[in-house]
Design an enzyme around this catalytic site. Structure first.
Site, PDB file in Angstrom:
ATOM      1  N   CYS A 181     -10.801  18.543 -14.533  1.00 51.15           N
ATOM      2  CA  CYS A 181     -10.304  18.769 -13.170  1.00 51.15           C
ATOM      3  C   CYS A 181      -9.226  19.851 -13.010  1.00 51.15           C
ATOM      4  O   CYS A 181      -9.404  20.764 -12.212  1.00 51.15           O
ATOM      5  CB  CYS A 181      -9.822  17.463 -12.573  1.00 51.15           C
ATOM      6  SG  CYS A 181      -8.991  16.392 -13.747  1.00 51.15           S
ATOM      7  N   HIS A 195      -3.193  18.618  -8.501  1.00 45.95           N
ATOM      8  CA  HIS A 195      -3.449  18.621  -9.945  1.00 45.95           C
ATOM      9  C   HIS A 195      -3.102  19.914 -10.669  1.00 45.95           C
ATOM     10  O   HIS A 195      -3.654  20.185 -11.739  1.00 45.95           O
ATOM     11  CB  HIS A 195      -4.911  18.234 -10.236  1.00 45.95           C
ATOM     12  CG  HIS A 195      -4.987  17.156 -11.283  1.00 45.95           C
ATOM     13  ND1 HIS A 195      -6.139  16.783 -11.908  1.00 45.95           N
ATOM     14  CD2 HIS A 195      -4.007  16.392 -11.808  1.00 45.95           C
ATOM     15  CE1 HIS A 195      -5.882  15.832 -12.769  1.00 45.95           C
ATOM     16  NE2 HIS A 195      -4.601  15.569 -12.721  1.00 45.95           N
TER      17      HIS A 195
END
Ligand SMILES: *[C@@H]1O[C@H](CO)[C@@H](O)[C@H](O)[C@H]1NC(C)=O
Ligand SMILES: *[C@@H]1O[C@H](CO)[C@@H](O)[C@H](O)[C@H]1NC(C)=O
Length: 505
Positions: free
Chosen positions: A79, A142
């Protein structure tokens, strides 16, 4: 005389005015950009890609009204690096989202890590500002949770969401629950103000994220300003969740409930755009950050269709993504493009839509896909599959060459961690890192999308063969490719070496 002068001025003014009006009519504000980025959703999760339950009517309709990309790739099977690549248009090995602490190890930013997106990187929303765009991120960032990595420090104007995954609950002594932000302010935490019931799978987050998107679109429409919406939602990342009206409604279990709620939300976003008359001036692109996490399947993970393995690996299941472009009136309906596409292309394509050029002081890996979307052009380009700092494989045309094969270590595998459950292709899904740099393992992805039948050397043209037998990088250098032959000749590229910037610290 005075009257004449006045009349002339009046006439001239009238001309200027109508020219300005014409300019407005012929050059309306640049198109809005909506990127719908899913978390761990697999290529095989969409009805239009063959998912047997056919539970994605809105996404299937989006594809029918636009362009489906069956050969679209992430820039990493994990990710954080994938998201960094999308927002910088650059491979993780260039933008810093890799580690050199172990060979072929993917790096990401859990809450324990201090690193994040370097200031030296230019993110898409930063660049879009030059063309007057207002940008919002909804959902998972993230790219680092420390203040210097905050999305509003990197070009976004608004944020509703979280710096990390919705893992937990934690005990709040040794480790606090993951925070949720509205812009600069922390407004609560997962499992507290933003409950996720791990037993029932109930959470209202997708509904909150949907509302944020609808509200942002409406506000920007009222302001008559171009906008960039980055909708990075995470209901399909384990622990998967859905709100009560969707729980128990899927043939596929809880993961399918999450998909159904996302599909419903995408339908609502597209119809909101239509309702406001914005559909002809908004490019919407749907994709996912990496392949379905088969370690969590089938309860909490999705499907990679016919492709081998899943998240974390550089087999097709780890990096080939569902992908749909939608822009009524511009992208003709009902098209399928076999262009090899990359998540990094969304950076370059978005800049092109805004009338901007990508930064010229650095290497940009993304291509402008507008000629593909608008005129159906196909461009020759390679897809690089990295795991951390290691170039594992390259695809060019129909051929994919693996320079390294690896799933995960025997040690992890024996503990029950399996990136390729139910799939064992002898000599391919290896649990030791197998080097094939002298003699790459080559697959024809058209005939063998599941990477089960490596081609023998004798099946390749002699010219390709002599290229493959040459050249190798020095230790400590990373590898980039130089294209020597077009994919029509069935050749794969030769390598060349380059030094690269430092890793994520
Ligand atoms: C979701 O929202 C509904 C309606 O407001 C509420 O009854 C329910 O408790 C919420 N669920 C969670 C897990 O927050
Ligand atoms: C996969 O199959 C090969 C040969 O068929 C076998 O040697 C190997 O142990 C198998 N690997 C796993 C992880 O089951």
């Amino acid at each position: 005389m005075a009257a004449v002068a006045e009349a002339t001025t009046g006439w001239w003014l009238l001309l200027v005015l109508s020219a300005a009006e014409l300019a407005v009519a012929h050059h309306p504000q640049p198109p809005n950009i909506v990127l719908l980025l899913m978390d761990d959703m697999g290529w095989g999760d969409l009805g239009v890609n063959g998912e047997p339950s056919r539970e994605t009517p809105n996404l299937d309709r989006m594809a029918a009204e636009g362009m489906l990309f069956p050969n679209f790739y992430s820039a990493n099977p994990l990710c954080s690096p994938s998201r960094a690549a999308l927002l910088t248009g650059r491979l993780p090995i260039r933008n810093g989202f890799y580690t050199s602490s172990a060979h072929a190890r993917n790096a990401y930013t859990p809450q324990e890590i201090v690193g994040g997106i370097p200031d030296s990187e230019h993110l898409l929303p930063e660049l879009l500002k030059e063309a007057g765009y207002t940008s919002k991120i909804v959902g998972k960032w993230h790219l680092g949770h420390r203040p210097q990595f905050h999305p509003l420090r990197h070009g976004f104007d608004e944020w509703f969401g979280s710096p990390n995954c919705h893992f937990g609950p934690y005990d709040n002594r040794a480790k606090p629950n993951i925070p949720v932000y509205r812009d600069w302010e922390m407004v609560g935490r997962f499992y507290e103000e933003f409950p996720i019931n791990l037993k029932t799978g109930e959470a209202n987050l997708t509904q909150l994220y949907l509302q944020e998107a609808l509200d942002f679109i409406e506000r920007q429409h009222t302001r008559q300003r171009p906008f960039f919406l980055y909708w990075a939602i995470d209901a399909t990342h384990a622990p998967v969740y859905a709100s009560r009206p969707f729980l128990g409604t899927s043939q596929r279990g809880r993961y399918g409930d999450a998909i159904r709620e996302i599909d419903d939300s995408v339908g609502k976003i597209l119809s909101h755009l239509r309702g406001l008359g914005l559909e002809k001036n908004t490019l919407v692109f749907f994709t996912s950050d990496n392949g379905a996490a088969l370690i969590s399947a089938p309860e909490q993970g999705g499907s990679n269709g016919p492709f081998l393995c899943g998240k974390q690996t550089t087999f097709e299941g780890g990096m080939r993504e569902p992908a749909i472009a939608w822009w009524p009136g511009h992208i003709a309906a009902g098209q399928v493009s076999h262009q090899l596409g990359s998540i990094m292309d969304l950076f370059t394509t978005s800049l092109s839509l805004a009338g901007l050029k990508p930064p010229s002081d650095r290497v940009i890996d993304g291509l402008d896909l507008l000629p593909t979307m608008l005129q159906g052009q196909i461009m020759d380009r390679p897809i690089f599959y990295y795991r951390g700092n290691t170039l594992m494989a390259v695809t060019l045309g129909q051929h994919k060459a693996h320079f390294w094969t690896w799933t995960n270590s025997w040690e992890e595998f024996r503990q029950g961690i399996n990136f390729c459950p139910g799939q064992n292709v002898s000599g391919v899904t290896t649990h030791t890192q197998e080097e094939h740099t002298e003699l790459p393992l080559i697959f024809h992805l058209g005939r063998d999308p599941g990477e089960r039948f490596p081609l023998r050397a004798t099946m390749l043209p002699r010219k390709c063969w002599s290229i493959l037998a040459r050249g190798r990088c020095l230790p400590g250098r990373s590898v980039f490719m130089e294209l020597l032959f077009s994919s029509q000749e069935g050749c794969v590229p030769l390598w060349m070496c380059e030094t690269t910037p430092g890793p994520l610290s």
